[in-house]
Design a protein around this motif. Structure first.
Motif, PDB file in Angstrom:
ATOM      1  N   ARG A   1       0.910  -1.136   0.000  1.00  0.00           N
ATOM      2  CA  ARG A   1       0.000   0.000   0.000  1.00  0.00           C
ATOM      3  C   ARG A   1       0.950   1.186   0.000  1.00  0.00           C
ATOM      4  O   ARG A   1       1.875   1.237   0.804  1.00  0.00           O
ATOM      5  CB  ARG A   1      -0.816   0.011   1.299  1.00  0.00           C
ATOM      6  CG  ARG A   1      -1.752  -1.171   1.463  1.00  0.00           C
ATOM      7  CD  ARG A   1      -3.152  -0.842   0.975  1.00  0.00           C
ATOM      8  NE  ARG A   1      -3.669   0.380   1.563  1.00  0.00           N
ATOM      9  CZ  ARG A   1      -4.355   0.445   2.706  1.00  0.00           C
ATOM     10  NH1 ARG A   1      -4.621  -0.633   3.370  1.00  0.00           N
ATOM     11  NH2 ARG A   1      -4.783   1.608   3.163  1.00  0.00           N
ATOM     12  N   LEU A   2       0.768   2.098  -0.912  1.00  0.00           N
ATOM     13  CA  LEU A   2       1.715   3.200  -1.001  1.00  0.00           C
ATOM     14  C   LEU A   2       1.459   4.232   0.091  1.00  0.00           C
ATOM     15  O   LEU A   2       0.989   5.337  -0.164  1.00  0.00           O
ATOM     16  CB  LEU A   2       1.672   3.815  -2.393  1.00  0.00           C
ATOM     17  CG  LEU A   2       2.207   2.862  -3.470  1.00  0.00           C
ATOM     18  CD1 LEU A   2       1.872   3.358  -4.855  1.00  0.00           C
ATOM     19  CD2 LEU A   2       3.706   2.647  -3.330  1.00  0.00           C
ATOM     20  N   GLU A   3       1.737   3.811   1.314  1.00  0.00           N
ATOM     21  CA  GLU A   3       1.539   4.685   2.463  1.00  0.00           C
ATOM     22  C   GLU A   3       2.680   4.499   3.439  1.00  0.00           C
ATOM     23  O   GLU A   3       3.111   3.366   3.668  1.00  0.00           O
ATOM     24  CB  GLU A   3       0.227   4.342   3.169  1.00  0.00           C
ATOM     25  CG  GLU A   3      -0.990   4.958   2.527  1.00  0.00           C
ATOM     26  CD  GLU A   3      -2.257   4.594   3.274  1.00  0.00           C
ATOM     27  OE1 GLU A   3      -2.313   4.792   4.489  1.00  0.00           O
ATOM     28  OE2 GLU A   3      -3.187   4.100   2.613  1.00  0.00           O
ATOM     29  N   ASN A   4       3.162   5.570   4.003  1.00  0.00           N
ATOM     30  CA  ASN A   4       4.195   5.466   5.023  1.00  0.00           C
ATOM     31  C   ASN A   4       3.636   4.807   6.267  1.00  0.00           C
ATOM     32  O   ASN A   4       2.459   4.938   6.570  1.00  0.00           O
ATOM     33  CB  ASN A   4       4.712   6.861   5.392  1.00  0.00           C
ATOM     34  CG  ASN A   4       5.628   7.427   4.314  1.00  0.00           C
ATOM     35  OD1 ASN A   4       6.405   6.691   3.713  1.00  0.00           O
ATOM     36  ND2 ASN A   4       5.535   8.724   4.086  1.00  0.00           N
ATOM     37  N   THR A   5       4.502   4.120   6.980  1.00  0.00           N
ATOM     38  CA  THR A   5       4.109   3.565   8.260  1.00  0.00           C
ATOM     39  C   THR A   5       3.907   4.725   9.222  1.00  0.00           C
ATOM     40  O   THR A   5       4.813   5.534   9.402  1.00  0.00           O
ATOM     41  CB  THR A   5       5.240   2.659   8.784  1.00  0.00           C
ATOM     42  OG1 THR A   5       5.561   1.721   7.761  1.00  0.00           O
ATOM     43  CG2 THR A   5       4.832   1.943  10.043  1.00  0.00           C
TER      44      THR A   5
ATOM     45  N   TYR B   1       7.297   6.967  -5.934  1.00  0.00           N
ATOM     46  CA  TYR B   1       6.750   6.805  -4.587  1.00  0.00           C
ATOM     47  C   TYR B   1       7.837   6.390  -3.623  1.00  0.00           C
ATOM     48  O   TYR B   1       8.778   5.701  -4.020  1.00  0.00           O
ATOM     49  CB  TYR B   1       5.678   5.700  -4.558  1.00  0.00           C
ATOM     50  CG  TYR B   1       4.739   5.705  -5.722  1.00  0.00           C
ATOM     51  CD1 TYR B   1       3.684   6.613  -5.780  1.00  0.00           C
ATOM     52  CD2 TYR B   1       4.891   4.778  -6.752  1.00  0.00           C
ATOM     53  CE1 TYR B   1       2.817   6.615  -6.851  1.00  0.00           C
ATOM     54  CE2 TYR B   1       4.015   4.770  -7.827  1.00  0.00           C
ATOM     55  CZ  TYR B   1       2.983   5.690  -7.874  1.00  0.00           C
ATOM     56  OH  TYR B   1       2.122   5.690  -8.924  1.00  0.00           O
ATOM     57  N   ASN B   2       7.694   6.746  -2.370  1.00  0.00           N
ATOM     58  CA  ASN B   2       8.541   6.113  -1.365  1.00  0.00           C
ATOM     59  C   ASN B   2       7.728   5.761  -0.141  1.00  0.00           C
ATOM     60  O   ASN B   2       6.732   6.409   0.180  1.00  0.00           O
ATOM     61  CB  ASN B   2       9.775   6.955  -1.039  1.00  0.00           C
ATOM     62  CG  ASN B   2       9.433   8.214  -0.291  1.00  0.00           C
ATOM     63  OD1 ASN B   2       8.927   8.152   0.830  1.00  0.00           O
ATOM     64  ND2 ASN B   2       9.690   9.342  -0.913  1.00  0.00           N
ATOM     65  N   VAL B   3       8.159   4.703   0.510  1.00  0.00           N
ATOM     66  CA  VAL B   3       7.452   4.188   1.672  1.00  0.00           C
ATOM     67  C   VAL B   3       8.472   3.932   2.766  1.00  0.00           C
ATOM     68  O   VAL B   3       9.518   3.343   2.509  1.00  0.00           O
ATOM     69  CB  VAL B   3       6.717   2.868   1.334  1.00  0.00           C
ATOM     70  CG1 VAL B   3       6.056   2.292   2.574  1.00  0.00           C
ATOM     71  CG2 VAL B   3       5.691   3.078   0.235  1.00  0.00           C
ATOM     72  N   LYS B   4       8.152   4.399   3.972  1.00  0.00           N
ATOM     73  CA  LYS B   4       9.056   4.155   5.092  1.00  0.00           C
ATOM     74  C   LYS B   4       8.547   2.997   5.929  1.00  0.00           C
ATOM     75  O   LYS B   4       7.382   2.972   6.328  1.00  0.00           O
ATOM     76  CB  LYS B   4       9.166   5.403   5.965  1.00  0.00           C
ATOM     77  CG  LYS B   4      10.146   6.413   5.397  1.00  0.00           C
ATOM     78  CD  LYS B   4      10.595   7.370   6.465  1.00  0.00           C
ATOM     79  CE  LYS B   4      10.023   8.737   6.209  1.00  0.00           C
ATOM     80  NZ  LYS B   4      10.343   9.658   7.302  1.00  0.00           N
ATOM     81  N   VAL B   5       9.439   2.042   6.179  1.00  0.00           N
ATOM     82  CA  VAL B   5       9.085   0.856   6.950  1.00  0.00           C
ATOM     83  C   VAL B   5      10.103   0.682   8.075  1.00  0.00           C
ATOM     84  O   VAL B   5      11.296   0.606   7.815  1.00  0.00           O
ATOM     85  CB  VAL B   5       9.100  -0.402   6.054  1.00  0.00           C
ATOM     86  CG1 VAL B   5       8.669  -1.625   6.835  1.00  0.00           C
ATOM     87  CG2 VAL B   5       8.219  -0.222   4.834  1.00  0.00           C
TER      88      VAL B   5
HETATM   89  C1  LIG Z   1       6.447   9.237   2.959  1.00  0.00           C
HETATM   90  O1  LIG Z   1       7.052  10.315   3.659  1.00  0.00           O
HETATM   91  C2  LIG Z   1       7.931  11.088   2.860  1.00  0.00           C
HETATM   92  C3  LIG Z   1       8.496  12.179   3.720  1.00  0.00           C
HETATM   93  O2  LIG Z   1       9.019  11.673   4.900  1.00  0.00           O
HETATM   94  C4  LIG Z   1       7.186  11.701   1.673  1.00  0.00           C
HETATM   95  O3  LIG Z   1       8.096  12.377   0.832  1.00  0.00           O
HETATM   96  C5  LIG Z   1       6.510  10.589   0.874  1.00  0.00           C
HETATM   97  O4  LIG Z   1       5.721  11.153  -0.157  1.00  0.00           O
HETATM   98  C6  LIG Z   1       5.634   9.743   1.782  1.00  0.00           C
HETATM   99  N1  LIG Z   1       5.121   8.616   1.004  1.00  0.00           N
HETATM  100  C7  LIG Z   1       3.832   8.378   0.812  1.00  0.00           C
HETATM  101  C8  LIG Z   1       3.481   7.190   0.008  1.00  0.00           C
HETATM  102  O5  LIG Z   1       2.960   9.088   1.308  1.00  0.00           O
END
Ligand SMILES: *[C@@H]1O[C@H](CO)[C@@H](O)[C@H](O)[C@H]1NC(C)=O
Ligand SMILES: *[C@@H]1O[C@H](CO)[C@@H](O)[C@H](O)[C@H]1NC(C)=O
Ligand SMILES: *[C@@H]1O[C@H](CO)[C@@H](O)[C@H](O)[C@H]1NC(C)=O
Ligand SMILES: *[C@@H]1O[C@H](CO)[C@@H](O)[C@H](O)[C@H]1NC(C)=O
Ligand SMILES: *[C@@H]1O[C@H](CO)[C@@H](O)[C@H](O)[C@H]1NC(C)=O
Ligand SMILES: *[C@@H]1O[C@H](CO)[C@@H](O)[C@H](O)[C@H]1NC(C)=O
Ligand SMILES: *[C@@H]1O[C@H](CO)[C@@H](O)[C@H](O)[C@H]1NC(C)=O
Length: 244
Positions: A114-118, A180-184
């Motif tokens: 899921r393209l969402e940050n933890t 996209y980036n995701v933090k895990v």
């Molecule tokens: C996750 O957080 C970073 C910033 O810490 C942001 O640039 C990125 O868009 C975020 N990713 C999503 C999928 O919301």
């Protein structure tokens, strides 16, 4: 007059004795016996067993835990939802108040996230000791020279066939390179293994999970337990309740 008074006091005394003997005070004070209901229905699911407050779910009634700490059980797998993301529960330690979880969308693979940050509900949780964020970059087209922490492999995502890159700590400037980036989060010691720069090592590190410390009125709950009560929730007032 005097005899009437003493007669009356004798009657009062008798009434009091009768009241004390025949009326079960705890029952009269507690609308429903949540104490028994909660102590007899601890949460059990696969490897996760004998879990009490602040959790509820499955056969454990909602009045036995915090509304946002519902555990779900399906095919012996325990899951919890935190901020709309589903996590697998790997361990629950009631004495340290630590929960070990892993994102369900990252279980066994890193290519269908899921393209969402933890993100945590900080009213309830805090990260446990010794963890690192792994940053996973998806949909990368411009594969320039990335630093040594980077690993790349094919990972089609949302229609794009771009590579995936991950970073253990800081994210270099990737402006425009990835969509996209995701933090895990991962436990720091497990992250060391991911330095091996293989997809398997990375998946293993993520699947090792990370720790969360919970605080669901911990202080009030300790007091409740010391007084012989059982911590829970009042579902009509939506507030902590000490079941007796
Ligand atoms: C996750 O957080 C970073 C910033 O810490 C942001 O640039 C990125 O868009 C975020 N990713 C999503 C999928 O919301
Ligand atoms: C909880 O953690 C403590 C301290 O690390 C440990 O001694 C205990 O065995 C753990 N309990 C469970 C149920 O894992
Ligand atoms: C990990 O990322 C979260 C946000 O997604 C942030 O709140 C936290 O401070 C980060 N932790 C570390 C150790 O970088
Ligand atoms: C995935 O692609 C569709 C169609 O191109 C787009 O509408 C959607 O916003 C994309 N999803 C994300 C998370 O960017
Ligand atoms: C990296 O992989 C090699 C070979 O699979 C293994 O022997 C080594 O222990 C791994 N290193 C770490 C830090 O896990
Ligand atoms: C738990 O949260 C309460 C308030 O919600 C706070 O007063 C207390 O200090 C917290 N306890 C810990 C151990 O963080
Ligand atoms: C919940 O709170 C209401 C109002 O204070 C009270 O009447 C009721 O008995 C409480 N229920 C439980 C289970 O504590």
């Amino acid at each position: 007059m005097e005899s009437w008074l003493s007669k009356q006091s004798a009657f009062l005394l008798l009434f009091l004795i009768k009241f004390l003997v025949f009326v079960d005070l705890p029952v009269s004070l507690c609308a429903y016996d949540w104490y028994s209901s909660c102590s007899n229905n601890r949460f059990n699911c696969g490897k996760i067993t004998n879990v009490g407050y602040p959790f509820w779910g499955d056969a454990r009634p909602d009045a036995c835990g915090h509304p946002d700490l519902k555990l779900n059980c399906a095919k012996d797998i325990t899951t919890i939802e935190i901020k709309r993301l589903t996590y697998r529960v790997l361990a629950v330690n009631e004495s340290t108040k630590i929960l070990k979880i892993v994102r369900d969308d990252y279980w066994g693979g890193i290519c269908s996230p899921r393209l969402e940050n933890t993100s945590l509900d900080h009213d309830l949780f805090d990260y446990g000791p010794g963890y690192l964020n792994i940053t996973l970059e998806y949909g990368c087209t411009l594969l320039l020279q990335f630093d040594q922490m980077a690993i790349r492999f094919s990972c089609p995502i949302n229609g794009s066939t771009g590579a995936i890159i991950y970073y253990l700590s800081s994210i270099p400037d990737l402006v425009g390179a990835c969509k996209y980036n995701v933090k895990v989060p991962v436990v720091a010691s497990a992250a060391a293994a991911a330095i091996n720069l293989t997809e398997e090592a990375l998946i293993e590190a993520i699947d090792g999970g990370f720790m969360l410390e919970w605080n669901a009125s911990n202080g009030i709950c300790d007091g409740c337990q010391r007084s012989g009560g059982l911590c829970g929730f009042n579902t009509s007032t939506n507030a902590f309740a000490c079941h007796c």
